[in-house]
Motif scaffolding. Structure first.
Motif, PDB file in Angstrom:
ATOM      1  N   TRP A  46      16.769  -8.714  -1.507  1.00  0.00           N
ATOM      2  CA  TRP A  46      18.017  -8.387  -1.239  1.00  0.00           C
ATOM      3  C   TRP A  46      18.446  -8.322  -0.597  1.00  0.00           C
ATOM      4  O   TRP A  46      17.644  -7.599   1.146  1.00  0.00           O
ATOM      5  CB  TRP A  46      18.716  -7.671  -1.916  1.00  0.00           C
ATOM      6  CG  TRP A  46      18.472  -7.702  -3.718  1.00  0.00           C
ATOM      7  CD1 TRP A  46      17.875  -7.274  -4.695  1.00  0.00           C
ATOM      8  CD2 TRP A  46      19.556  -7.591  -3.752  1.00  0.00           C
ATOM      9  NE1 TRP A  46      18.901  -7.285  -5.551  1.00  0.00           N
ATOM     10  CE2 TRP A  46      20.100  -7.815  -5.525  1.00  0.00           C
ATOM     11  CE3 TRP A  46      20.967  -8.086  -3.717  1.00  0.00           C
ATOM     12  CZ2 TRP A  46      20.653  -8.356  -6.595  1.00  0.00           C
ATOM     13  CZ3 TRP A  46      22.448  -8.799  -4.572  1.00  0.00           C
ATOM     14  CH2 TRP A  46      21.760  -8.704  -5.273  1.00  0.00           C
ATOM     15  N   HIS A  47      19.112  -9.556   0.364  1.00  0.00           N
ATOM     16  CA  HIS A  47      19.524  -9.459   1.971  1.00  0.00           C
ATOM     17  C   HIS A  47      21.493  -9.914   2.169  1.00  0.00           C
ATOM     18  O   HIS A  47      21.762 -10.338   1.157  1.00  0.00           O
ATOM     19  CB  HIS A  47      18.846 -10.433   2.509  1.00  0.00           C
ATOM     20  CG  HIS A  47      18.520 -11.457   2.381  1.00  0.00           C
ATOM     21  ND1 HIS A  47      18.236 -12.367   0.680  1.00  0.00           N
ATOM     22  CD2 HIS A  47      19.371 -12.839   2.416  1.00  0.00           C
ATOM     23  CE1 HIS A  47      18.283 -13.327   0.434  1.00  0.00           C
ATOM     24  NE2 HIS A  47      18.807 -14.095   1.306  1.00  0.00           N
ATOM     25  N   ASP A  66      21.038 -13.710  -7.107  1.00  0.00           N
ATOM     26  CA  ASP A  66      22.072 -12.201  -7.567  1.00  0.00           C
ATOM     27  C   ASP A  66      22.946 -11.968  -7.318  1.00  0.00           C
ATOM     28  O   ASP A  66      22.596 -11.428  -5.811  1.00  0.00           O
ATOM     29  CB  ASP A  66      20.995 -11.045  -8.744  1.00  0.00           C
ATOM     30  CG  ASP A  66      19.864 -11.583  -9.405  1.00  0.00           C
ATOM     31  OD1 ASP A  66      20.566 -12.581 -10.247  1.00  0.00           O
ATOM     32  OD2 ASP A  66      18.415 -11.159  -8.851  1.00  0.00           O
ATOM     33  N   LEU A  67      24.211 -11.219  -7.077  1.00  0.00           N
ATOM     34  CA  LEU A  67      25.154 -11.111  -6.389  1.00  0.00           C
ATOM     35  C   LEU A  67      26.180  -9.630  -7.178  1.00  0.00           C
ATOM     36  O   LEU A  67      24.716  -9.128  -7.759  1.00  0.00           O
ATOM     37  CB  LEU A  67      26.236 -12.067  -6.202  1.00  0.00           C
ATOM     38  CG  LEU A  67      25.653 -13.116  -5.803  1.00  0.00           C
ATOM     39  CD1 LEU A  67      26.747 -13.788  -6.831  1.00  0.00           C
ATOM     40  CD2 LEU A  67      25.462 -13.445  -4.921  1.00  0.00           C
ATOM     41  N   GLU A  68      26.253  -8.521  -6.264  1.00  0.00           N
ATOM     42  CA  GLU A  68      26.695  -7.568  -6.878  1.00  0.00           C
ATOM     43  C   GLU A  68      27.752  -7.034  -8.287  1.00  0.00           C
ATOM     44  O   GLU A  68      27.703  -6.514  -8.564  1.00  0.00           O
ATOM     45  CB  GLU A  68      27.070  -6.357  -5.657  1.00  0.00           C
ATOM     46  CG  GLU A  68      26.250  -6.153  -4.467  1.00  0.00           C
ATOM     47  CD  GLU A  68      27.014  -5.494  -3.604  1.00  0.00           C
ATOM     48  OE1 GLU A  68      27.869  -5.507  -2.747  1.00  0.00           O
ATOM     49  OE2 GLU A  68      26.159  -4.669  -2.643  1.00  0.00           O
ATOM     50  N   THR A  71      24.727 -12.054 -12.165  1.00  0.00           N
ATOM     51  CA  THR A  71      23.626 -13.395 -11.663  1.00  0.00           C
ATOM     52  C   THR A  71      24.971 -15.188 -11.737  1.00  0.00           C
ATOM     53  O   THR A  71      25.417 -15.036 -12.875  1.00  0.00           O
ATOM     54  CB  THR A  71      22.832 -13.441 -12.563  1.00  0.00           C
ATOM     55  OG1 THR A  71      21.881 -12.058 -11.942  1.00  0.00           O
ATOM     56  CG2 THR A  71      21.938 -14.465 -12.170  1.00  0.00           C
ATOM     57  N   ARG A  87      26.055  -9.487  -0.005  1.00  0.00           N
ATOM     58  CA  ARG A  87      23.999  -9.612  -0.598  1.00  0.00           C
ATOM     59  C   ARG A  87      24.083 -10.224  -1.613  1.00  0.00           C
ATOM     60  O   ARG A  87      24.751 -10.153  -2.601  1.00  0.00           O
ATOM     61  CB  ARG A  87      24.559  -7.880  -0.861  1.00  0.00           C
ATOM     62  CG  ARG A  87      24.427  -7.362   0.244  1.00  0.00           C
ATOM     63  CD  ARG A  87      23.981  -5.475  -0.696  1.00  0.00           C
ATOM     64  NE  ARG A  87      23.338  -5.359  -0.640  1.00  0.00           N
ATOM     65  CZ  ARG A  87      22.251  -5.291  -1.636  1.00  0.00           C
ATOM     66  NH1 ARG A  87      23.534  -4.662  -2.581  1.00  0.00           N
ATOM     67  NH2 ARG A  87      21.077  -4.766  -1.972  1.00  0.00           N
ATOM     68  N   HIS A  88      22.808 -10.583  -1.628  1.00  0.00           N
ATOM     69  CA  HIS A  88      22.087 -11.612  -2.668  1.00  0.00           C
ATOM     70  C   HIS A  88      20.608 -11.580  -2.349  1.00  0.00           C
ATOM     71  O   HIS A  88      20.232 -11.270  -1.890  1.00  0.00           O
ATOM     72  CB  HIS A  88      23.367 -13.123  -2.556  1.00  0.00           C
ATOM     73  CG  HIS A  88      22.050 -13.416  -1.164  1.00  0.00           C
ATOM     74  ND1 HIS A  88      23.217 -13.418   0.088  1.00  0.00           N
ATOM     75  CD2 HIS A  88      21.618 -14.344  -0.800  1.00  0.00           C
ATOM     76  CE1 HIS A  88      22.517 -14.462   1.132  1.00  0.00           C
ATOM     77  NE2 HIS A  88      20.962 -14.838   0.344  1.00  0.00           N
ATOM     78  N   CYS A  89      19.827 -11.698  -4.009  1.00  0.00           N
ATOM     79  CA  CYS A  89      18.981 -12.306  -4.096  1.00  0.00           C
ATOM     80  C   CYS A  89      18.808 -12.978  -5.288  1.00  0.00           C
ATOM     81  O   CYS A  89      19.255 -13.448  -5.846  1.00  0.00           O
ATOM     82  CB  CYS A  89      18.204 -10.687  -4.860  1.00  0.00           C
ATOM     83  SG  CYS A  89      17.137 -11.156  -5.331  1.00  0.00           S
ATOM     84  N   THR A  90      18.382 -14.241  -4.294  1.00  0.00           N
ATOM     85  CA  THR A  90      17.571 -15.084  -4.927  1.00  0.00           C
ATOM     86  C   THR A  90      16.176 -15.054  -5.743  1.00  0.00           C
ATOM     87  O   THR A  90      14.753 -14.203  -5.017  1.00  0.00           O
ATOM     88  CB  THR A  90      17.291 -16.426  -3.929  1.00  0.00           C
ATOM     89  OG1 THR A  90      16.737 -16.070  -2.714  1.00  0.00           O
ATOM     90  CG2 THR A  90      18.343 -16.942  -3.659  1.00  0.00           C
TER      91      THR A  90
END
Length: 112
Positions: A46-47, A66-68, A71, A87-90
């Motif tokens: 997450w960043h 992925d977002l808060e 997805t 913020r997001h995560c791939t």
């Protein structure tokens, strides 16, 4: 002034040459932005990026972002821009995902 010669970049060949779990490198620069190829088999942390939007274009596999708020699922040929400070995560949607990422050359990444 010397003119630079255009160079063909073969993303399929690069993908085939890198079977490792994670690979990320700059392919090209366009004005003040860079184009990266990212190959992943595991999630990225997450960043957020406080000074740059980040655009993803899926080449192979499925990319989950992925977002808060939920997805988003991207298939080959689909593109998504994440605004700066979001913020997001791939992560790959299957075994492997290959993507182009476009962002500012001086992009900062803040974990968490």
């Amino acid at each position: 002034m010397e003119l630079l010669q255009p160079t063909v970049i073969d993303t399929k060949a690069i993908s085939a040459e890198h079977p490792e779990d994670y690979f990320n490198t700059i392919l090209s620069s366009v004005n003040d932005h860079i184009v990266r190829i990212g190959i992943m088999t595991e999630p990225y942390f997450w960043h957020l990026h406080p000074n740059s939007d980040e655009t993803f274009l899926v080449l192979e596999g499925t990319l989950l972002v992925d977002l808060e708020t939920g997805t988003l699922e991207l298939q080959p040929g689909q593109m998504l821009t994440i605004p700066k400070n979001m913020r997001h995560c791939t992560r790959p949607g299957g075994e492997r995902s290959v993507n182009l990422t476009i962002e500012h050359q001086q992009t900062e990444t803040v974990m968490g």
